[in-house]
Design a protein around this motif. Structure first.
Motif, PDB file in Angstrom:
ATOM      1  N   VAL A 156      80.239 -23.449 -36.521  1.00 24.15           N
ATOM      2  CA  VAL A 156      79.447 -22.299 -36.972  1.00 24.15           C
ATOM      3  C   VAL A 156      78.922 -21.581 -35.740  1.00 24.15           C
ATOM      4  O   VAL A 156      78.217 -22.175 -34.930  1.00 24.15           O
ATOM      5  N   ARG A 157      79.306 -20.316 -35.596  1.00 21.40           N
ATOM      6  CA  ARG A 157      78.851 -19.528 -34.439  1.00 21.40           C
ATOM      7  C   ARG A 157      77.946 -18.403 -34.916  1.00 21.40           C
ATOM      8  O   ARG A 157      78.432 -17.345 -35.336  1.00 21.40           O
ATOM      9  N   PRO A 158      76.624 -18.601 -34.853  1.00 26.08           N
ATOM     10  CA  PRO A 158      75.732 -17.495 -35.224  1.00 26.08           C
ATOM     11  C   PRO A 158      75.595 -16.497 -34.069  1.00 26.08           C
ATOM     12  O   PRO A 158      75.743 -16.858 -32.903  1.00 26.08           O
ATOM     13  N   SER A 159      75.274 -15.254 -34.413  1.00 26.50           N
ATOM     14  CA  SER A 159      74.792 -14.298 -33.414  1.00 26.50           C
ATOM     15  C   SER A 159      73.311 -14.626 -33.193  1.00 26.50           C
ATOM     16  O   SER A 159      72.817 -15.638 -33.699  1.00 26.50           O
ATOM     17  N   ALA A 160      72.591 -13.815 -32.439  1.00 21.12           N
ATOM     18  CA  ALA A 160      71.156 -14.065 -32.245  1.00 21.12           C
ATOM     19  C   ALA A 160      70.479 -14.118 -33.612  1.00 21.12           C
ATOM     20  O   ALA A 160      70.720 -13.261 -34.461  1.00 21.12           O
ATOM     21  N   MET A 161      69.650 -15.155 -33.821  1.00 23.22           N
ATOM     22  CA  MET A 161      69.032 -15.316 -35.140  1.00 23.22           C
ATOM     23  C   MET A 161      67.606 -14.761 -35.128  1.00 23.22           C
ATOM     24  O   MET A 161      66.884 -14.930 -34.151  1.00 23.22           O
ATOM     25  N   PHE A 162      67.225 -14.120 -36.242  1.00 20.57           N
ATOM     26  CA  PHE A 162      65.845 -13.640 -36.360  1.00 20.57           C
ATOM     27  C   PHE A 162      65.174 -14.273 -37.567  1.00 20.57           C
ATOM     28  O   PHE A 162      65.828 -14.746 -38.497  1.00 20.57           O
ATOM     29  N   GLY A 163      63.847 -14.280 -37.512  1.00 24.37           N
ATOM     30  CA  GLY A 163      63.032 -14.886 -38.564  1.00 24.37           C
ATOM     31  C   GLY A 163      61.712 -15.247 -37.924  1.00 24.37           C
ATOM     32  O   GLY A 163      61.587 -15.200 -36.684  1.00 24.37           O
ATOM     33  N   PRO A 164      60.704 -15.618 -38.727  1.00 25.11           N
ATOM     34  CA  PRO A 164      59.406 -15.949 -38.152  1.00 25.11           C
ATOM     35  C   PRO A 164      59.536 -16.988 -37.035  1.00 25.11           C
ATOM     36  O   PRO A 164      60.193 -18.004 -37.205  1.00 25.11           O
ATOM     37  N   GLY A 165      58.949 -16.692 -35.876  1.00 22.27           N
ATOM     38  CA  GLY A 165      59.001 -17.622 -34.742  1.00 22.27           C
ATOM     39  C   GLY A 165      60.257 -17.482 -33.898  1.00 22.27           C
ATOM     40  O   GLY A 165      60.543 -18.349 -33.070  1.00 22.27           O
ATOM     41  N   ASP A 166      61.009 -16.381 -34.085  1.00 23.01           N
ATOM     42  CA  ASP A 166      62.268 -16.247 -33.334  1.00 23.01           C
ATOM     43  C   ASP A 166      62.017 -15.944 -31.859  1.00 23.01           C
ATOM     44  O   ASP A 166      60.903 -15.636 -31.437  1.00 23.01           O
ATOM     45  N   ALA A 167      63.114 -16.039 -31.081  1.00 27.16           N
ATOM     46  CA  ALA A 167      63.011 -15.769 -29.646  1.00 27.16           C
ATOM     47  C   ALA A 167      63.322 -14.310 -29.356  1.00 27.16           C
ATOM     48  O   ALA A 167      63.265 -13.897 -28.208  1.00 27.16           O
ATOM     49  N   LEU A 168      63.642 -13.535 -30.393  1.00 21.63           N
ATOM     50  CA  LEU A 168      64.063 -12.150 -30.178  1.00 21.63           C
ATOM     51  C   LEU A 168      62.901 -11.200 -30.502  1.00 21.63           C
ATOM     52  O   LEU A 168      62.198 -10.732 -29.607  1.00 21.63           O
ATOM     53  N   PHE A 169      62.647 -10.966 -31.779  1.00 18.31           N
ATOM     54  CA  PHE A 169      61.626  -9.984 -32.154  1.00 18.31           C
ATOM     55  C   PHE A 169      60.215 -10.481 -31.858  1.00 18.31           C
ATOM     56  O   PHE A 169      59.365  -9.702 -31.425  1.00 18.31           O
ATOM     57  N   SER A 170      59.957 -11.768 -32.096  1.00 22.37           N
ATOM     58  CA  SER A 170      58.593 -12.269 -31.863  1.00 22.37           C
ATOM     59  C   SER A 170      58.247 -12.165 -30.378  1.00 22.37           C
ATOM     60  O   SER A 170      57.132 -11.786 -30.015  1.00 22.37           O
ATOM     61  N   THR A 171      59.230 -12.492 -29.505  1.00 25.43           N
ATOM     62  CA  THR A 171      58.985 -12.402 -28.065  1.00 25.43           C
ATOM     63  C   THR A 171      58.798 -10.955 -27.639  1.00 25.43           C
ATOM     64  O   THR A 171      57.888 -10.628 -26.873  1.00 25.43           O
ATOM     65  N   LEU A 172      59.663 -10.068 -28.167  1.00 28.15           N
ATOM     66  CA  LEU A 172      59.543  -8.645 -27.835  1.00 28.15           C
ATOM     67  C   LEU A 172      58.183  -8.090 -28.252  1.00 28.15           C
ATOM     68  O   LEU A 172      57.526  -7.370 -27.493  1.00 28.15           O
ATOM     69  N   ALA A 173      57.765  -8.446 -29.462  1.00 31.14           N
ATOM     70  CA  ALA A 173      56.477  -7.946 -29.969  1.00 31.14           C
ATOM     71  C   ALA A 173      55.336  -8.466 -29.108  1.00 31.14           C
ATOM     72  O   ALA A 173      54.395  -7.727 -28.777  1.00 31.14           O
ATOM     73  N   HIS A 174      55.440  -9.736 -28.720  1.00 27.62           N
ATOM     74  CA  HIS A 174      54.402 -10.339 -27.889  1.00 27.62           C
ATOM     75  C   HIS A 174      54.309  -9.600 -26.545  1.00 27.62           C
ATOM     76  O   HIS A 174      53.220  -9.221 -26.103  1.00 27.62           O
ATOM     77  N   LEU A 175      55.485  -9.369 -25.919  1.00 27.11           N
ATOM     78  CA  LEU A 175      55.490  -8.673 -24.630  1.00 27.11           C
ATOM     79  C   LEU A 175      54.971  -7.247 -24.775  1.00 27.11           C
ATOM     80  O   LEU A 175      54.232  -6.747 -23.929  1.00 27.11           O
ATOM     81  N   ALA A 176      55.359  -6.589 -25.875  1.00 28.38           N
ATOM     82  CA  ALA A 176      54.943  -5.192 -26.078  1.00 28.38           C
ATOM     83  C   ALA A 176      53.434  -5.089 -26.261  1.00 28.38           C
ATOM     84  O   ALA A 176      52.824  -4.069 -25.934  1.00 28.38           O
ATOM     85  N   ARG A 177      52.828  -6.146 -26.798  1.00 35.55           N
ATOM     86  CA  ARG A 177      51.367  -6.121 -26.983  1.00 35.55           C
ATOM     87  C   ARG A 177      50.653  -6.384 -25.661  1.00 35.55           C
ATOM     88  O   ARG A 177      49.508  -6.006 -25.483  1.00 35.55           O
ATOM     89  N   LEU A 178      51.379  -7.038 -24.713  1.00 38.26           N
ATOM     90  CA  LEU A 178      50.761  -7.376 -23.426  1.00 38.26           C
ATOM     91  C   LEU A 178      50.993  -6.320 -22.354  1.00 38.26           C
ATOM     92  O   LEU A 178      50.131  -6.074 -21.521  1.00 38.26           O
ATOM     93  N   LEU A 179      52.201  -5.711 -22.369  1.00 41.05           N
ATOM     94  CA  LEU A 179      52.621  -4.896 -21.225  1.00 41.05           C
ATOM     95  C   LEU A 179      52.734  -3.416 -21.583  1.00 41.05           C
ATOM     96  O   LEU A 179      53.178  -3.083 -22.691  1.00 41.05           O
ATOM     97  N   PRO A 180      52.428  -2.522 -20.642  1.00 40.46           N
ATOM     98  CA  PRO A 180      52.581  -1.085 -20.907  1.00 40.46           C
ATOM     99  C   PRO A 180      54.044  -0.615 -20.818  1.00 40.46           C
ATOM    100  O   PRO A 180      54.405   0.382 -21.412  1.00 40.46           O
ATOM    101  N   VAL A 181      54.865  -1.344 -20.052  1.00 38.61           N
ATOM    102  CA  VAL A 181      56.296  -1.002 -19.966  1.00 38.61           C
ATOM    103  C   VAL A 181      57.113  -2.261 -20.266  1.00 38.61           C
ATOM    104  O   VAL A 181      56.658  -3.375 -20.018  1.00 38.61           O
ATOM    105  N   LEU A 182      58.303  -2.042 -20.814  1.00 45.06           N
ATOM    106  CA  LEU A 182      59.160  -3.194 -21.126  1.00 45.06           C
ATOM    107  C   LEU A 182      60.451  -3.114 -20.325  1.00 45.06           C
ATOM    108  O   LEU A 182      61.104  -2.059 -20.306  1.00 45.06           O
ATOM    109  N   PRO A 183      60.837  -4.222 -19.671  1.00 48.93           N
ATOM    110  CA  PRO A 183      62.098  -4.216 -18.926  1.00 48.93           C
ATOM    111  C   PRO A 183      63.284  -4.296 -19.880  1.00 48.93           C
ATOM    112  O   PRO A 183      63.313  -5.129 -20.787  1.00 48.93           O
ATOM    113  N   LEU A 184      64.241  -3.405 -19.685  1.00 45.91           N
ATOM    114  CA  LEU A 184      65.413  -3.347 -20.572  1.00 45.91           C
ATOM    115  C   LEU A 184      66.645  -3.692 -19.732  1.00 45.91           C
ATOM    116  O   LEU A 184      67.083  -2.885 -18.887  1.00 45.91           O
ATOM    117  N   ILE A 185      67.167  -4.884 -19.947  1.00 39.89           N
ATOM    118  CA  ILE A 185      68.245  -5.382 -19.081  1.00 39.89           C
ATOM    119  C   ILE A 185      69.453  -4.462 -19.169  1.00 39.89           C
ATOM    120  O   ILE A 185      69.953  -4.158 -20.257  1.00 39.89           O
TER     121      ILE A 185
END
Ligand SMILES: NC(=O)c1ccc[n+]([C@@H]2O[C@H](COP(=O)([O-])OP(=O)(O)OC[C@H]3O[C@@H](n4cnc5c(N)ncnc54)[C@H](OP(=O)(O)O)[C@@H]3O)[C@@H](O)[C@H]2O)c1
Length: 306
Positions: free
Chosen positions: A148-177
């Motif tokens: 089973v090969r998932p793509s990036a998974m989202f849901g409560p406690g994920d490493a994608l949206f939850s991390t982004l939201a956390h960083l966005a609440r802390l930082l005025p700019v976000l690094p976009l790789i």
């Protein structure tokens, strides 16, 4: 399936799979290194009947004890950061092989390896290479295994949206790789858990590889924009070259919960979308849920910043 052993059964995906299987009346065994933590978490979730085994995929004897007498085994173990003794090779290649070999020796009927889209035994990335070699090793010792090969998974406690939201609440700019040009097809973690439950119930899924992806392809930049819109923030997105992101990731890895890891940076070097040549959620009769429907339910909203 009457008895299913889930390695990594306390993880982001594993705990959802365990809950789903237990609710269907399956006898579930959870195999993790931190058994006491697992028992407390299962107790808090009202899953006292799920048994917990202290096991390490790098320790053959503990693995053998968990698979003995099981009808099916799922490997949902993860290592995103290499530390002393925990290497990608030890967990994703050798560990997966050990579980599959012990399961085959014990006469277990079904084996499911959770890998990831883009797994490649020849990759220059240690993480992606170990995933690809893990798949190959499992198929050699347990030919009926389902990958089973998932793509990036989202849901409560994920490493994608939850991390982004956390960083966005802390930082005025976000690094976009790399300007966020790479494409991905995030999939709801509950849809992946449901897909695996269907795989376990379907002998036709044996020896097959599934790519589990969401309904929509996004660029990383679009993912950032969706996350910012949901939490009601405006942030400047600053392009960051891969070389800089790699250094940042190595520094972050010194922290307990790294917001960015080298393995994630490696994964962002190529598109992470379903190839279209392998079966997916549709073939498993799972209707994938959209980011826009799910993510707003757990990221919450705050007022739009000026
Ligand atoms: N999250 C994603 O977006 C994503 C995307 C694509 C693919 N995947 C794949 O999906 C699978 C599950 O990922 P996840 O994000 O749910 O992982 P996770 O949240 O990091 O959970 C990892 C689980 O593995 C257990 N574990 C770690 N090392 C172990 C070891 N040596 N022996 C036994 N158990 C061990 C952990 O418990 P203990 O620490 O107690 O041992 C935990 O239960 C992985 O194969 C991952 O690569 C994930």
């Amino acid at each position: 399936m009457t008895t299913v052993s889930v390695f990594g059964g306390t993880g982001f995906l594993g705990r959802r799979l365990v809950r789903r299987l237990a609710s269907e009346g399956t006898t579930v065994r959870v195999a993790v290194r931190h058994a006491d933590r697992a028992r407390s978490a299962l107790h808090a979730a009202g899953l006292d009947r799920v048994s917990v085994f202290g096991a390490d995929v790098r320790d053959q004897a503990t693995v053998a004890a968990v698979v003995a007498g099981a009808d099916a085994v799922v490997d949902a173990v993860s290592a995103y950061v290499e530390t002393r003794g925990v290497t990608f090779e030890a967990v994703h290649e050798q560990g997966a092989k050990t579980i599959a070999r012990e399961a085959a020796a014990a006469g277990v009927a079904r084996f499911v390896l959770v890998s990831g889209i883009g797994a490649d035994p020849e990759s220059g990335s240690p993480y992606i290479r170990a995933r690809g070699r893990g798949e190959r090793a499992v198929q050699q010792v347990f030919p009926a295994a389902t990958i089973v090969r998932p793509s990036a998974m989202f849901g409560p406690g994920d490493a994608l949206f939850s991390t982004l939201a956390h960083l966005a609440r802390l930082l005025p700019v976000l690094p976009l790789i790399c300007g966020g040009r790479m494409r991905m097809q995030p999939v709801y973690v509950e849809d992946v858990a449901e897909g695996i439950a269907h795989i376990l119930a379907d002998p036709g899924a044996m020896s097959r590889t599934y790519e589990l992806a969401g309904p929509t392809v996004y660029t990383l930049r679009e993912i950032f924009i969706v996350a910012l819109r949901i939490i009601g923030k405006r942030r400047l997105l600053v392009p960051v070259p891969f070389a800089v992101a790699e250094v940042q990731a190595r520094l972050f890895e010194l922290l307990p919960n790294a917001p960015l890891t080298s393995s994630q940076v490696d994964l962002l070097k190529a598109d992470n979308v379903a190839s279209g040549t392998l079966p997916g959620l549709r073939e498993l009769n799972v209707l994938p849920k959209a980011i826009e429907v799910i993510v707003s339910t757990y990221l919450g909203r705050s007022r739009v910043d000026a």
